[in-house]
Design a protein around this motif. Sequence first.
Motif, PDB file in Angstrom:
ATOM      1  N   LEU A   1       0.792  -1.251  -0.090  1.00 13.65           N
ATOM      2  CA  LEU A   1       0.088  -0.141  -0.098  1.00 13.65           C
ATOM      3  C   LEU A   1       0.842   1.331  -0.125  1.00 13.65           C
ATOM      4  CD1 LEU A   1      -2.734   1.319   0.212  1.00 13.65           C
ATOM      5  CD2 LEU A   1      -2.701   1.272   2.283  1.00 13.65           C
ATOM      6  N   GLY A   2       0.925   1.810  -1.209  1.00 12.07           N
ATOM      7  CA  GLY A   2       2.087   2.782  -1.322  1.00 12.07           C
ATOM      8  C   GLY A   2       0.989   4.266  -1.408  1.00 12.07           C
ATOM      9  N   ARG A   3       1.615   5.323  -1.664  1.00  9.28           N
ATOM     10  CA  ARG A   3       0.999   6.557  -1.648  1.00  9.28           C
ATOM     11  C   ARG A   3       0.388   6.634  -3.128  1.00  9.28           C
ATOM     12  NH1 ARG A   3       4.038  11.082  -2.523  1.00  9.28           N
ATOM     13  NH2 ARG A   3       5.639   9.481  -2.947  1.00  9.28           N
ATOM     14  N   ARG A   4       0.550   5.919  -4.251  1.00 10.67           N
ATOM     15  CA  ARG A   4       0.101   6.024  -5.353  1.00 10.67           C
ATOM     16  C   ARG A   4      -0.599   4.610  -6.043  1.00 10.67           C
ATOM     17  NH1 ARG A   4       4.792   8.551  -8.915  1.00 10.67           N
ATOM     18  NH2 ARG A   4       6.078   7.333  -7.520  1.00 10.67           N
ATOM     19  N   LEU A   5       0.035   3.278  -5.304  1.00 12.59           N
ATOM     20  CA  LEU A   5      -0.268   2.072  -5.888  1.00 12.59           C
ATOM     21  C   LEU A   5      -0.646   1.354  -4.739  1.00 12.59           C
ATOM     22  CD1 LEU A   5       2.277   1.285  -8.724  1.00 12.59           C
ATOM     23  CD2 LEU A   5      -0.141   2.371  -8.883  1.00 12.59           C
ATOM     24  N   ALA A   6      -1.781   0.430  -4.673  1.00 13.52           N
ATOM     25  CA  ALA A   6      -1.866  -0.424  -3.900  1.00 13.52           C
ATOM     26  C   ALA A   6      -1.867  -1.973  -4.816  1.00 13.52           C
ATOM     27  CB  ALA A   6      -3.246  -0.641  -3.403  1.00 13.52           C
ATOM     28  N   VAL A   7      -1.212  -2.982  -4.259  1.00 15.56           N
ATOM     29  CA  VAL A   7      -1.114  -4.395  -5.163  1.00 15.56           C
ATOM     30  C   VAL A   7      -1.426  -5.233  -4.014  1.00 15.56           C
ATOM     31  CG1 VAL A   7       0.649  -5.918  -6.313  1.00 15.56           C
ATOM     32  CG2 VAL A   7       1.184  -3.510  -6.332  1.00 15.56           C
ATOM     33  N   MET A   8      -2.404  -6.112  -4.638  1.00 19.04           N
ATOM     34  CA  MET A   8      -3.108  -7.113  -3.871  1.00 19.04           C
ATOM     35  C   MET A   8      -3.099  -8.605  -4.797  1.00 19.04           C
ATOM     36  SD  MET A   8      -5.925  -4.469  -3.243  1.00 19.04           S
ATOM     37  CE  MET A   8      -5.299  -3.670  -4.581  1.00 19.04           C
ATOM     38  N   GLU A   9      -3.252  -9.491  -3.816  1.00 15.64           N
ATOM     39  CA  GLU A   9      -3.464 -10.822  -4.410  1.00 15.64           C
ATOM     40  C   GLU A   9      -5.099 -11.531  -3.910  1.00 15.64           C
ATOM     41  OE1 GLU A   9      -0.617 -14.395  -4.271  1.00 15.64           O
ATOM     42  OE2 GLU A   9      -1.629 -14.532  -2.479  1.00 15.64           O
ATOM     43  N   VAL A  10      -5.475 -12.151  -4.754  1.00 10.92           N
ATOM     44  CA  VAL A  10      -6.936 -12.831  -4.298  1.00 10.92           C
ATOM     45  C   VAL A  10      -6.937 -14.036  -4.822  1.00 10.92           C
ATOM     46  CG1 VAL A  10      -9.465 -12.466  -4.290  1.00 10.92           C
ATOM     47  CG2 VAL A  10      -8.190 -10.471  -4.433  1.00 10.92           C
ATOM     48  N   LYS A  11      -7.168 -14.965  -3.768  1.00 13.01           N
ATOM     49  CA  LYS A  11      -7.471 -16.321  -4.065  1.00 13.01           C
ATOM     50  C   LYS A  11      -9.110 -16.673  -4.239  1.00 13.01           C
ATOM     51  CE  LYS A  11      -3.168 -18.160  -2.138  1.00 13.01           C
ATOM     52  NZ  LYS A  11      -2.343 -18.543  -0.831  1.00 13.01           N
TER      53      LYS A  11
ATOM     54  N   SER B   1       5.254 -20.522 -19.945  1.00 12.87           N
ATOM     55  CA  SER B   1       4.486 -19.886 -21.035  1.00 12.87           C
ATOM     56  C   SER B   1       3.943 -18.442 -20.948  1.00 12.87           C
ATOM     57  CB  SER B   1       3.323 -20.891 -21.160  1.00 12.87           C
ATOM     58  OG  SER B   1       2.083 -20.247 -21.408  1.00 12.87           O
ATOM     59  N   ASN B   2       3.761 -18.328 -19.537  1.00 17.32           N
ATOM     60  CA  ASN B   2       3.407 -17.100 -18.956  1.00 17.32           C
ATOM     61  C   ASN B   2       4.138 -16.683 -17.780  1.00 17.32           C
ATOM     62  OD1 ASN B   2       1.369 -15.500 -17.147  1.00 17.32           O
ATOM     63  ND2 ASN B   2       1.419 -14.454 -19.135  1.00 17.32           N
ATOM     64  N   LEU B   3       4.724 -15.400 -17.625  1.00 20.72           N
ATOM     65  CA  LEU B   3       5.222 -14.939 -16.186  1.00 20.72           C
ATOM     66  C   LEU B   3       4.793 -13.682 -16.135  1.00 20.72           C
ATOM     67  CD1 LEU B   3       8.364 -16.439 -14.784  1.00 20.72           C
ATOM     68  CD2 LEU B   3       7.542 -14.008 -14.146  1.00 20.72           C
ATOM     69  N   ASP B   4       4.195 -13.279 -14.912  1.00 20.04           N
ATOM     70  CA  ASP B   4       3.580 -12.063 -14.475  1.00 20.04           C
ATOM     71  C   ASP B   4       4.513 -11.657 -13.354  1.00 20.04           C
ATOM     72  OD1 ASP B   4       1.620  -9.887 -14.667  1.00 20.04           O
ATOM     73  OD2 ASP B   4       1.021 -10.458 -12.825  1.00 20.04           O
ATOM     74  N   LEU B   5       4.920 -10.678 -13.322  1.00 18.59           N
ATOM     75  CA  LEU B   5       5.815 -10.067 -12.057  1.00 18.59           C
ATOM     76  C   LEU B   5       5.023  -8.823 -11.633  1.00 18.59           C
ATOM     77  CD1 LEU B   5       9.672 -10.603 -12.860  1.00 18.59           C
ATOM     78  CD2 LEU B   5       8.415 -10.834 -10.570  1.00 18.59           C
ATOM     79  N   ASN B   6       4.902  -8.738 -10.325  1.00 23.00           N
ATOM     80  CA  ASN B   6       4.463  -7.356  -9.571  1.00 23.00           C
ATOM     81  C   ASN B   6       5.689  -6.991  -8.753  1.00 23.00           C
ATOM     82  OD1 ASN B   6       1.625  -6.404 -10.160  1.00 23.00           O
ATOM     83  ND2 ASN B   6       1.557  -8.529  -9.969  1.00 23.00           N
ATOM     84  N   PHE B   7       6.233  -5.756  -9.025  1.00 21.82           N
ATOM     85  CA  PHE B   7       7.302  -5.268  -8.251  1.00 21.82           C
ATOM     86  C   PHE B   7       6.601  -4.421  -7.301  1.00 21.82           C
ATOM     87  CE2 PHE B   7       8.424  -6.219 -12.578  1.00 21.82           C
ATOM     88  CZ  PHE B   7       9.790  -6.883 -12.311  1.00 21.82           C
ATOM     89  N   LEU B   8       7.229  -4.775  -6.062  1.00 22.11           N
ATOM     90  CA  LEU B   8       6.567  -4.028  -4.637  1.00 22.11           C
ATOM     91  C   LEU B   8       7.564  -2.939  -4.069  1.00 22.11           C
ATOM     92  CD1 LEU B   8       5.152  -7.605  -3.363  1.00 22.11           C
ATOM     93  CD2 LEU B   8       3.908  -5.763  -4.536  1.00 22.11           C
ATOM     94  N   ASN B   9       8.472  -3.547  -3.792  1.00 30.91           N
ATOM     95  CA  ASN B   9       9.589  -2.663  -2.844  1.00 30.91           C
ATOM     96  C   ASN B   9      10.890  -3.059  -3.397  1.00 30.91           C
ATOM     97  OD1 ASN B   9       7.818  -1.666  -0.610  1.00 30.91           O
ATOM     98  ND2 ASN B   9       7.492  -4.108  -0.408  1.00 30.91           N
ATOM     99  N   LYS B  10      11.725  -1.822  -3.529  1.00 28.80           N
ATOM    100  CA  LYS B  10      13.060  -1.889  -3.946  1.00 28.80           C
ATOM    101  C   LYS B  10      13.800  -3.025  -3.004  1.00 28.80           C
ATOM    102  CE  LYS B  10      13.328   3.013  -4.858  1.00 28.80           C
ATOM    103  NZ  LYS B  10      13.730   4.375  -4.332  1.00 28.80           N
ATOM    104  N   GLY B  11      14.584  -3.863  -3.805  1.00 25.03           N
ATOM    105  CA  GLY B  11      15.417  -4.913  -3.344  1.00 25.03           C
ATOM    106  C   GLY B  11      16.581  -4.336  -3.140  1.00 25.03           C
ATOM    107  N   GLU B  12      17.158  -4.422  -1.731  1.00 25.27           N
ATOM    108  CA  GLU B  12      18.651  -4.184  -1.199  1.00 25.27           C
ATOM    109  C   GLU B  12      19.555  -4.961  -2.020  1.00 25.27           C
ATOM    110  OE1 GLU B  12      18.747  -4.608   2.850  1.00 25.27           O
ATOM    111  OE2 GLU B  12      17.057  -3.049   3.252  1.00 25.27           O
ATOM    112  N   PRO B  13      20.626  -4.829  -2.023  1.00 25.76           N
ATOM    113  CA  PRO B  13      21.838  -5.637  -2.730  1.00 25.76           C
ATOM    114  C   PRO B  13      21.890  -6.934  -1.931  1.00 25.76           C
ATOM    115  CG  PRO B  13      22.758  -3.330  -3.049  1.00 25.76           C
ATOM    116  CD  PRO B  13      21.249  -3.174  -2.039  1.00 25.76           C
TER     117      PRO B  13
END
Lengths: 142, 142, 142, 142
Positions: free
Chosen positions: A108-118, D84-96
Amino acid sequence: MDLKLVMTADEVARLITQAFKADKPFFVIDELSPGSVRARLPFETWMLRPGDVVSGPALFTAADLAMYALVLSHTGPQLMAVTSNLDLNFLNKGEPGDVHAEGTLLKLGRRLAVMEVKLRCGDDPDLVAIATGTYVLPPAQR
Amino acid sequence: MDLKLVMTADEVARLITQAFKADKPFFVIDELSPGSVRARLPFETWMLRPGDVVSGPALFTAADLAMYALVLSHTGPQLMAVTSNLDLNFLNKGEPGDVHAEGTLLKLGRRLAVMEVKLRCGDDPDLVAIATGTYVLPPAQR
Amino acid sequence: MDLKLVMTADEVARLITQAFKADKPFFVIDELSPGSVRARLPFETWMLRPGDVVSGPALFTAADLAMYALVLSHTGPQLMAVTSNLDLNFLNKGEPGDVHAEGTLLKLGRRLAVMEVKLRCGDDPDLVAIATGTYVLPPAQR
Amino acid sequence: MDLKLVMTADEVARLITQAFKADKPFFVIDELSPGSVRARLPFETWMLRPGDVVSGPALFTAADLAMYALVLSHTGPQLMAVTSNLDLNFLNKGEPGDVHAEGTLLKLGRRLAVMEVKLRCGDDPDLVAIATGTYVLPPAQR
């Protein structure tokens, strides 16, 4: 993430009913807690596709409303939060019955919310589909 | 890809109407050619979401039916072809009006079909959403 | 959409090389015009996966860099624009060779850019993969 | 789902190293159990993008290899199983740091496997990205 609810399940359900100008509730919120929701799209015959399995549009609707409920309950009555991306993977046939949605807030950011639903259907414990999605939040009102 | 139609637009439209047990057509196929389709989900009030814009479920429905029409028209009346994945990106608000779907077959294999659908609403030439999706084809009947 | 380039192909390529601290260019921009880019990830052996076909990570890299080039060329040197979502559909095996990316800007808003990239490998005219993705733009500097 | 492992973590790791013709292991499988895997892409400098955060290609690589490990460990050494398909959502910065992948098998059918992978970087407990993907399985050898 430090998440806090700013609306109750009842308030969110009422808001969704009004926003969609529905004459009666068409989406049930069974449980709401910080970062997660359990909700339900009660069965109606339009939800079936050939083969008498629950259709993609019905599963999409349940996923999208669960995400909307997560956004509203954590940010307040921002009706103009809108879906930016929704990816659905269909796993198993859904038996005719209510569509159960178990949603989790991943970000939950200031501009975007990302969610997963089963998503599950009727009394079957097997997953029928899984959705991940992004909502764009309206600029904060100050 | 060497693509060939095995059903006409009318046959596909009739098959979809029957398969969904609808009493009248609810999805119009405006043009069908090898590898592509132009189709339309005629406007109805259930398609609106708060803000009087076309809803995600309406856009999903148009995208999914356009993909179904592409699969059926190129492989024959295999009603049990099912969506495996559908990814929707929402680009602009859709004005109330018919949802126009312009679908392209990107791959037609023995087991999977992958398609893209561009969605527009009413008379607005701007893209409202874009969908990419995969259908799993039933094993060939021999 | 009224799109205008604010950087040349050379400026974008140089910026990407510097930003990745690479000692020499590793991504070629063949053509840039308002709303679209043709670019290329020159072949290297790390790009192959078992079966001697181009790997997913190589295709992802080409798609993501083409999107980055589209964002930079239309908004200026905003290095901190970041990928929010990227969906890849793999269509055909990619023969060993340069990965060619043909990117299109579908939406350029104040906060998000949505793009599509078609990927081909070597001299094969067939599509190898198609990507759709969203970049989040940093808040405008005023 | 009734899932059973048919290869050990060591066998899968060795198979991946050989298949990619790597001279030494580049992907570590920390734990394997029916339906899930915990694996890791050890840090290398190519994994960083501008801003010194872990890049999309590095996250994609970790997600894709974790899915490959899940498929191989549950179906045997079918190297030609392909994404066949891969969907990626980027959520937070990843530290090295190492990219940690926690993969779950959502569906294992005869033709398709669908999986989810949660990605974290270094010692940070926050999710950096989430991936869902589909692998096509080669026809069963009989």
